[in-house]
Write an enzyme that holds these catalytic residues in place. Structure first.
Site, PDB file in Angstrom:
ATOM      1  N   ASP A  14       0.915  -1.201  -0.131  1.00 36.66           N
ATOM      2  CA  ASP A  14      -0.116   0.049  -0.063  1.00 36.66           C
ATOM      3  C   ASP A  14       0.777   1.099   0.044  1.00 36.66           C
ATOM      4  O   ASP A  14       1.749   1.560   0.995  1.00 36.66           O
ATOM      5  CB  ASP A  14      -0.964  -0.140   1.442  1.00 36.66           C
ATOM      6  CG  ASP A  14      -1.815   1.064   1.370  1.00 36.66           C
ATOM      7  OD1 ASP A  14      -1.468   2.039   0.509  1.00 36.66           O
ATOM      8  OD2 ASP A  14      -2.775   1.023   2.098  1.00 36.66           O
ATOM      9  N   THR A  64      -2.007  12.322 -15.856  1.00 34.53           N
ATOM     10  CA  THR A  64      -3.258  12.338 -16.631  1.00 34.53           C
ATOM     11  C   THR A  64      -3.442  13.552 -17.457  1.00 34.53           C
ATOM     12  O   THR A  64      -2.957  14.626 -16.633  1.00 34.53           O
ATOM     13  CB  THR A  64      -4.373  11.903 -15.719  1.00 34.53           C
ATOM     14  OG1 THR A  64      -5.797  12.071 -16.557  1.00 34.53           O
ATOM     15  CG2 THR A  64      -4.460  12.895 -14.403  1.00 34.53           C
ATOM     16  N   TYR A 104      -9.900  14.180  -8.662  1.00 32.34           N
ATOM     17  CA  TYR A 104      -8.837  13.351  -9.195  1.00 32.34           C
ATOM     18  C   TYR A 104      -7.956  14.322  -9.890  1.00 32.34           C
ATOM     19  O   TYR A 104      -6.638  13.931  -9.587  1.00 32.34           O
ATOM     20  CB  TYR A 104      -9.540  12.314 -10.388  1.00 32.34           C
ATOM     21  CG  TYR A 104      -8.629  11.658 -11.327  1.00 32.34           C
ATOM     22  CD1 TYR A 104      -8.122  10.573 -10.596  1.00 32.34           C
ATOM     23  CD2 TYR A 104      -8.201  11.988 -12.442  1.00 32.34           C
ATOM     24  CE1 TYR A 104      -7.171   9.908 -11.469  1.00 32.34           C
ATOM     25  CE2 TYR A 104      -7.380  11.246 -13.234  1.00 32.34           C
ATOM     26  CZ  TYR A 104      -6.952  10.220 -12.703  1.00 32.34           C
ATOM     27  OH  TYR A 104      -6.121   9.406 -13.851  1.00 32.34           O
TER      28      TYR A 104
HETATM   29  N1  LIG Z   1      -6.217   4.253 -17.578  1.00 26.14           N
HETATM   30  C1  LIG Z   1      -6.304   5.614 -18.305  1.00 26.14           C
HETATM   31  O1  LIG Z   1      -7.131   5.569 -19.100  1.00 26.14           O
HETATM   32  C2  LIG Z   1      -5.705   6.454 -17.875  1.00 26.14           C
HETATM   33  C3  LIG Z   1      -5.688   7.789 -18.316  1.00 26.14           C
HETATM   34  C4  LIG Z   1      -4.365   8.849 -17.828  1.00 26.14           C
HETATM   35  C5  LIG Z   1      -3.610   8.673 -16.909  1.00 26.14           C
HETATM   36  N2  LIG Z   1      -3.746   7.300 -16.373  1.00 26.14           N
HETATM   37  C6  LIG Z   1      -2.824   7.182 -14.995  1.00 26.14           C
HETATM   38  O2  LIG Z   1      -2.006   5.974 -15.435  1.00 26.14           O
HETATM   39  C7  LIG Z   1      -1.765   5.376 -14.144  1.00 26.14           C
HETATM   40  C8  LIG Z   1      -1.995   4.095 -13.955  1.00 26.14           C
HETATM   41  O3  LIG Z   1      -3.658   3.961 -14.416  1.00 26.14           O
HETATM   42  P1  LIG Z   1      -4.326   2.472 -14.636  1.00 26.14           P
HETATM   43  O4  LIG Z   1      -5.340   2.899 -15.690  1.00 26.14           O
HETATM   44  O5  LIG Z   1      -3.501   1.531 -14.758  1.00 26.14           O
HETATM   45  O6  LIG Z   1      -5.172   2.393 -13.262  1.00 26.14           O
HETATM   46  P2  LIG Z   1      -5.789   1.073 -12.811  1.00 26.14           P
HETATM   47  O7  LIG Z   1      -6.025  -0.108 -13.702  1.00 26.14           O
HETATM   48  O8  LIG Z   1      -7.007   1.706 -11.972  1.00 26.14           O
HETATM   49  O9  LIG Z   1      -5.027   0.492 -11.663  1.00 26.14           O
HETATM   50  C9  LIG Z   1      -4.565   1.245 -10.412  1.00 26.14           C
HETATM   51  C10 LIG Z   1      -4.017   0.210  -9.458  1.00 26.14           C
HETATM   52  O10 LIG Z   1      -3.640   0.846  -8.247  1.00 26.14           O
HETATM   53  C11 LIG Z   1      -3.827   0.106  -7.177  1.00 26.14           C
HETATM   54  N3  LIG Z   1      -3.926   1.113  -5.797  1.00 26.14           N
HETATM   55  C12 LIG Z   1      -5.106   1.629  -5.517  1.00 26.14           C
HETATM   56  N4  LIG Z   1      -4.701   2.499  -4.297  1.00 26.14           N
HETATM   57  C13 LIG Z   1      -3.601   1.849  -3.946  1.00 26.14           C
HETATM   58  C14 LIG Z   1      -2.720   1.952  -2.721  1.00 26.14           C
HETATM   59  N5  LIG Z   1      -2.852   2.913  -2.085  1.00 26.14           N
HETATM   60  N6  LIG Z   1      -1.496   1.345  -3.141  1.00 26.14           N
HETATM   61  C15 LIG Z   1      -0.944   0.491  -3.992  1.00 26.14           C
HETATM   62  N7  LIG Z   1      -1.822   0.367  -4.878  1.00 26.14           N
HETATM   63  C16 LIG Z   1      -3.057   0.830  -5.037  1.00 26.14           C
HETATM   64  C17 LIG Z   1      -5.311  -0.232  -7.433  1.00 26.14           C
HETATM   65  O11 LIG Z   1      -5.382  -1.467  -6.816  1.00 26.14           O
HETATM   66  P3  LIG Z   1      -7.070  -1.757  -6.385  1.00 26.14           P
HETATM   67  O12 LIG Z   1      -7.931  -1.895  -7.460  1.00 26.14           O
HETATM   68  O13 LIG Z   1      -6.810  -3.153  -5.692  1.00 26.14           O
HETATM   69  O14 LIG Z   1      -7.232  -0.865  -5.154  1.00 26.14           O
HETATM   70  C18 LIG Z   1      -5.039  -0.846  -8.979  1.00 26.14           C
HETATM   71  O15 LIG Z   1      -4.519  -2.208  -9.218  1.00 26.14           O
HETATM   72  C19 LIG Z   1      -2.322   6.411 -13.257  1.00 26.14           C
HETATM   73  O16 LIG Z   1      -1.449   7.242 -12.648  1.00 26.14           O
HETATM   74  C20 LIG Z   1      -3.426   7.118 -14.045  1.00 26.14           C
HETATM   75  O17 LIG Z   1      -3.461   8.326 -13.316  1.00 26.14           O
HETATM   76  C21 LIG Z   1      -4.315   6.444 -16.694  1.00 26.14           C
END
Ligand SMILES: NC(=O)c1ccc[n+]([C@@H]2O[C@H](COP(=O)([O-])OP(=O)(O)OC[C@H]3O[C@@H](n4cnc5c(N)ncnc54)[C@H](OP(=O)(O)O)[C@@H]3O)[C@@H](O)[C@H]2O)c1
Length: 286
Positions: free
Chosen positions: A35, A99, A125
């Site tokens: 975490d 983001t 966010y």
């Molecule tokens: N996907 C997009 O379209 C998008 C767009 C713009 C930017 N981004 C950026 O890309 C990055 C990754 O995004 P993603 O799409 O891969 O997100 P994601 O699929 O929602 O994955 C995020 C992960 O973070 C974990 N998490 C949440 N709280 C946590 C904590 N306290 N400690 C450790 N892990 C934790 C979640 O686990 P749980 O689910 O178990 O909580 C989840 O596995 C982020 O910085 C996001 O802002 C993504």
């Protein structure tokens, strides 16, 4: 290199872990294993593994952040600061994802946002992600901030990841036609991040595929790439509008990104979103 990946079960974290493990010693930690808001656990993990670089992929998502701003502050700001502090203490680098929601998204049709543009987020966010970027920059001079947008790839239940599968299966798809952004294929994101890290040029990157589209245009193109007739596509895609989604958090309406740092570094332009979607749809058919 010794590489630590946090948030390793997410879309970006899972693909990054798989890819980097081909060439590096990777410790990929899912939320249950680390975490990032737990100071003691972060310090223990950094001390034991002593990574040369940390990729922070952990995040609290958009609507969840609006519902729980204190948790958004913890996961999107305080956790990244802890990681960056810990990186700095052992002279490691940190790559932190951020983001397009850093920006307000007005007016529609404006030029793509560059790092010169002032962040002006419209939801919790976005505000916490911008504050998280600042925290990482302050805590660790050896940091890469990677802003990306509308990421898609296999393994996540999201509109962009699955629109083509749903259309192919003859399932109805609801597509919003009045917000637009850059889209990003997760494998292209990882290619570019690896290139940036190999260059060792710290700073803020905008890593997205070229072009801009709405969710509706994305679904339309996916249908076309599947070889569906226009009438079939129109029957399957139900057009909707952002205001009708009644989502918890407001979304910025027009947030394409452009990367001036990649240009300065002489990196080739990223592929156009249509070419990338074609490759993604084709991979799903194989
Ligand atoms: N996907 C997009 O379209 C998008 C767009 C713009 C930017 N981004 C950026 O890309 C990055 C990754 O995004 P993603 O799409 O891969 O997100 P994601 O699929 O929602 O994955 C995020 C992960 O973070 C974990 N998490 C949440 N709280 C946590 C904590 N306290 N400690 C450790 N892990 C934790 C979640 O686990 P749980 O689910 O178990 O909580 C989840 O596995 C982020 O910085 C996001 O802002 C993504």
């Amino acid at each position: 290199m010794k590489v630590l990946i946090t948030g390793a079960a997410g879309l970006v974290g899972s693909h990054l872990s798989r890819r980097l493990a081909r060439e590096h010693e990777v410790l990929a930690l899912k939320h249950g294993a680390l975490d990032i808001t737990d100071r003691t656990a972060v310090q223990r993990c950094m001390g034991d593994f002593r990574p040369e670089i940390i990729f922070n992929c952990a995040v609290l998502q958009v609507d969840e952040s609006e519902q729980d701003p204190a948790k958004a502050q913890a996961v999107n700001v305080d956790g990244p600061r802890l990681l960056a502090d810990a990186a700095s203490a052992i002279d490691a680098e940190i790559a932190h994802f951020s983001t397009q929601y850093a920006f307000e998204g007005e007016p529609i049709g404006r030029a793509p946002y560059t790092v010169e543009d002032e962040p002006r987020p419209v939801n919790v966010y976005g505000r916490t992600k911008v504050a998280g970027e600042d925290a990482v920059r302050e805590a660790c001079a050896r940091s890469y901030i990677i802003r990306t947008s509308w990421v898609f790839g296999s393994g996540k239940a999201s509109f962009l990841c699955n629109a083509h599968n749903d259309l192919r299966a003859g399932k109805k798809v609801r597509a919003i036609d009045d917000i637009w952004s850059s889209t990003t294929y997760v494998e292209d994101l990882i290619d570019r991040v690896q290139l940036s890290v190999a260059k060792g040029r710290y700073g803020t990157y905008h890593v997205v595929n070229a072009g801009v589209c709405s969710y509706y245009e994305f679904a339309l193109e996916a249908g076309r790439l599947l070889g569906l007739e226009r009438a079939e596509i129109d029957a399957l895609i139900e057009i909707t509008h952002e205001r009708d989604m009644k989502r918890v958090a407001a979304r910025p309406r027009y947030t394409p990104l452009h990367c001036t740092l990649s240009e300065q570094l002489g990196f080739a332009p990223m592929r156009d979103w249509r070419d990338v979607l074609a490759a993604y749809v084709k991979a799903g058919l194989e």
